[in-house]
Write a protein that holds these residues in place. Structure first.
Motif, mmCIF file in Angstrom:
data_model
loop_
_atom_site.group_PDB
_atom_site.id
_atom_site.type_symbol
_atom_site.label_atom_id
_atom_site.label_comp_id
_atom_site.label_asym_id
_atom_site.label_seq_id
_atom_site.Cartn_x
_atom_site.Cartn_y
_atom_site.Cartn_z
ATOM 1 N N ASN A 163 30.325 36.081 28.869
ATOM 2 C CA ASN A 163 31.508 36.902 29.101
ATOM 3 C C ASN A 163 31.745 37.112 30.586
ATOM 4 O OD1 ASN A 163 32.719 37.836 26.484
ATOM 5 N ND2 ASN A 163 30.606 38.454 26.114
ATOM 6 N N THR A 164 30.656 37.237 31.333
ATOM 7 C CA THR A 164 30.779 37.457 32.776
ATOM 8 C C THR A 164 31.441 36.276 33.464
ATOM 9 O OG1 THR A 164 28.778 38.824 32.747
ATOM 10 C CG2 THR A 164 29.507 37.993 34.878
ATOM 11 N N MET A 165 30.982 35.066 33.149
ATOM 12 C CA MET A 165 31.561 33.870 33.770
ATOM 13 C C MET A 165 33.033 33.728 33.402
ATOM 14 S SD MET A 165 30.577 29.829 33.256
ATOM 15 C CE MET A 165 29.176 29.828 34.367
ATOM 16 N N VAL A 166 33.365 33.938 32.138
ATOM 17 C CA VAL A 166 34.753 33.792 31.684
ATOM 18 C C VAL A 166 35.645 34.844 32.329
ATOM 19 C CG1 VAL A 166 36.281 33.833 29.681
ATOM 20 C CG2 VAL A 166 34.042 32.743 29.506
ATOM 21 N N ASP A 167 35.212 36.103 32.297
ATOM 22 C CA ASP A 167 36.029 37.192 32.864
ATOM 23 C C ASP A 167 36.226 37.030 34.370
ATOM 24 O OD1 ASP A 167 36.353 38.380 30.401
ATOM 25 O OD2 ASP A 167 34.648 39.738 30.638
ATOM 26 N N ASP A 168 35.167 36.652 35.083
ATOM 27 C CA ASP A 168 35.275 36.466 36.533
ATOM 28 C C ASP A 168 36.226 35.327 36.876
ATOM 29 O OD1 ASP A 168 33.523 38.523 36.897
ATOM 30 O OD2 ASP A 168 31.786 37.264 37.374
ATOM 31 N N THR A 169 36.147 34.226 36.146
ATOM 32 C CA THR A 169 37.016 33.080 36.410
ATOM 33 C C THR A 169 38.465 33.416 36.104
ATOM 34 O OG1 THR A 169 35.180 31.616 35.801
ATOM 35 C CG2 THR A 169 37.370 30.629 35.970
ATOM 36 N N ILE A 170 38.697 34.130 35.011
ATOM 37 C CA ILE A 170 40.066 34.546 34.667
ATOM 38 C C ILE A 170 40.624 35.477 35.729
ATOM 39 C CG2 ILE A 170 41.448 35.879 33.013
ATOM 40 C CD1 ILE A 170 39.638 34.822 30.792
ATOM 41 N N SER A 171 39.808 36.429 36.174
ATOM 42 C CA SER A 171 40.251 37.376 37.187
ATOM 43 C C SER A 171 40.594 36.671 38.499
ATOM 44 C CB SER A 171 39.154 38.425 37.425
ATOM 45 O OG SER A 171 39.523 39.329 38.433
ATOM 46 N N GLN A 172 39.755 35.740 38.919
ATOM 47 C CA GLN A 172 40.022 34.992 40.151
ATOM 48 C C GLN A 172 41.281 34.151 40.016
ATOM 49 O OE1 GLN A 172 36.487 32.732 41.011
ATOM 50 N NE2 GLN A 172 35.209 34.560 41.216
ATOM 51 N N PHE A 173 41.484 33.557 38.856
ATOM 52 C CA PHE A 173 42.664 32.716 38.640
ATOM 53 C C PHE A 173 43.940 33.547 38.705
ATOM 54 C CE2 PHE A 173 45.883 30.820 35.908
ATOM 55 C CZ PHE A 173 45.913 29.521 36.370
ATOM 56 N N VAL A 174 43.969 34.667 37.994
ATOM 57 C CA VAL A 174 45.167 35.526 37.977
ATOM 58 C C VAL A 174 45.434 36.096 39.361
ATOM 59 C CG1 VAL A 174 46.168 37.642 37.024
ATOM 60 C CG2 VAL A 174 44.919 36.071 35.528
ATOM 61 N N ASN A 175 44.385 36.531 40.060
ATOM 62 C CA ASN A 175 44.563 37.077 41.406
ATOM 63 C C ASN A 175 45.106 36.018 42.361
ATOM 64 O OD1 ASN A 175 43.668 39.615 40.674
ATOM 65 N ND2 ASN A 175 41.555 39.207 41.251
ATOM 66 N N SER A 176 44.630 34.786 42.242
ATOM 67 C CA SER A 176 45.119 33.723 43.126
ATOM 68 C C SER A 176 46.589 33.437 42.874
ATOM 69 C CB SER A 176 44.300 32.452 42.931
ATOM 70 O OG SER A 176 44.533 31.883 41.654
ATOM 71 N N LYS A 177 47.015 33.483 41.624
ATOM 72 C CA LYS A 177 48.427 33.257 41.318
ATOM 73 C C LYS A 177 49.288 34.401 41.839
ATOM 74 C CE LYS A 177 47.898 29.347 39.262
ATOM 75 N NZ LYS A 177 48.394 28.104 39.891
ATOM 76 N N PHE A 178 48.784 35.627 41.740
ATOM 77 C CA PHE A 178 49.540 36.786 42.214
ATOM 78 C C PHE A 178 49.648 36.774 43.736
ATOM 79 C CE2 PHE A 178 49.770 41.210 43.657
ATOM 80 C CZ PHE A 178 50.936 41.603 43.015
ATOM 81 N N VAL A 179 48.546 36.442 44.414
ATOM 82 C CA VAL A 179 48.549 36.396 45.874
ATOM 83 C C VAL A 179 49.461 35.285 46.360
ATOM 84 C CG1 VAL A 179 47.125 35.897 47.903
ATOM 85 C CG2 VAL A 179 46.276 37.441 46.141
ATOM 86 N N ASN A 180 49.414 34.118 45.711
ATOM 87 C CA ASN A 180 50.248 32.997 46.119
ATOM 88 C C ASN A 180 51.730 33.296 45.939
ATOM 89 O OD1 ASN A 180 48.024 31.465 46.759
ATOM 90 N ND2 ASN A 180 47.921 30.438 44.783
ATOM 91 N N ALA A 181 52.056 34.128 44.931
ATOM 92 C CA ALA A 181 53.457 34.432 44.666
ATOM 93 C C ALA A 181 54.011 35.478 45.613
ATOM 94 C CB ALA A 181 53.619 34.908 43.218
ATOM 95 N N THR A 182 53.141 36.332 46.173
ATOM 96 C CA THR A 182 53.617 37.440 46.996
ATOM 97 C C THR A 182 53.363 37.242 48.489
ATOM 98 O OG1 THR A 182 51.512 38.604 46.626
ATOM 99 C CG2 THR A 182 53.331 39.096 45.121
ATOM 100 N N SER A 183 52.446 36.364 48.837
ATOM 101 C CA SER A 183 52.092 36.212 50.247
ATOM 102 C C SER A 183 52.966 35.151 50.919
ATOM 103 C CB SER A 183 50.615 35.816 50.382
ATOM 104 O OG SER A 183 50.384 34.580 49.740
ATOM 105 N N VAL A 184 53.009 35.252 52.237
ATOM 106 C CA VAL A 184 53.748 34.269 53.022
ATOM 107 C C VAL A 184 52.891 33.015 53.152
ATOM 108 C CG1 VAL A 184 54.812 33.791 55.249
ATOM 109 C CG2 VAL A 184 54.900 36.105 54.281
ATOM 110 N N LYS A 185 53.475 31.878 52.860
ATOM 111 C CA LYS A 185 52.726 30.629 52.897
ATOM 112 C C LYS A 185 52.366 30.252 54.336
ATOM 113 C CE LYS A 185 54.454 28.564 48.645
ATOM 114 N NZ LYS A 185 55.105 27.376 48.027
ATOM 115 N N GLN A 186 51.102 29.948 54.532
ATOM 116 C CA GLN A 186 50.611 29.506 55.819
ATOM 117 C C GLN A 186 50.659 27.975 55.876
ATOM 118 O OE1 GLN A 186 49.878 31.566 58.256
ATOM 119 N NE2 GLN A 186 50.183 33.386 56.986
ATOM 120 N N PRO A 187 50.815 27.419 57.069
ATOM 121 C CA PRO A 187 50.821 25.954 57.165
ATOM 122 C C PRO A 187 49.499 25.372 56.682
ATOM 123 C CG PRO A 187 50.683 26.988 59.347
ATOM 124 C CD PRO A 187 51.003 28.079 58.367
#
Length: 197
Positions: free
Chosen positions: A99-123
């Motif tokens: 459960n730890t591996m699955v939950d951590d991977t899901i959390s990292q994936f969702v956070n990366s999508k949220f950050v990519n959608a809201t942050s300014v893209k760097q070169p």
């Protein structure tokens, strides 16, 4: 003159719920347009790489992220995505993922999508790949940590502003002939070999 063809084209009509499955996508026709979600066949046994497999954890993590990428790509609403994520988690836990591996991977994936959608893209920096072939064993994590620290301490790119180094550690299992010892250790001609292992 008539020509015969080996091609046979077929058509399929949507069901009463106005749904049509195509490969791993389920398309539903609504008043607002077409919506898509992930489709799994009724015969799907829910099998994947076992969480108990003797392989690096990054291979197991890639199985989880593969499912998540498909869910994120095909789900057009957060509700459908959440439903698919719950199905994925149940599937993975049934295949001995913690459960730890699955939950951590899901959390990292969702956070990366949220950050990519809201942050300014760097070169983007150009990637310089560095490959290292390792042998799989029980303490492979210690070896990985040592190699990473060694590369981080002693290797630099020529232009840090536009370049970055990416280490790829891959594993190659020994072949069968490397696991046995022949009775002739010295080089001999073909006629001198006894061909006994």
């Amino acid at each position: 003159k008539q020509f015969s063809s080996a091609l046979r084209l077929t058509t399929e009509v949507s069901n009463l719920q106005k749904q049509l499955a195509f490969l791993d996508i389920l398309v539903t026709q609504t008043e607002k347009g077409s919506l898509s979600t992930v489709y799994t066949k009724p015969t799907d046994g829910g099998h994947c790489l076992s969480g108990d497999s003797y392989c690096p954890n990054k291979y197991k993590t890639s199985v989880i992220t593969g499912y998540l990428h498909r869910a994120f790509k095909y789900s057009q609403s957060w509700i459908d995505f959440d439903i698919e994520v719950k199905r994925i988690k149940a599937l993975l836990v049934n295949n001995n993922y913690s459960n730890t591996m699955v939950d951590d991977t899901i959390s990292q994936f969702v956070n990366s999508k949220f950050v990519n959608a809201t942050s300014v893209k760097q070169p983007q920096k150009s990637v310089i790949p560095l490959f290292y072939c390792a042998q799989m064993h029980d303490n492979y994590r210690k070896d990985e940590d040592f190699i990473k620290s060694l590369i981080h301490s002693h290797v630099r790119v020529s232009n840090p502003i536009s370049q970055r180094l990416q280490l790829h550690i891959y594993y190659s299992n020994k072949k069968t002939h490397q696991l046995v010892v022949t009775n002739n250790s010295r080089r001999t001609s073909h006629l001198q070999k006894t061909n006994v292992v």
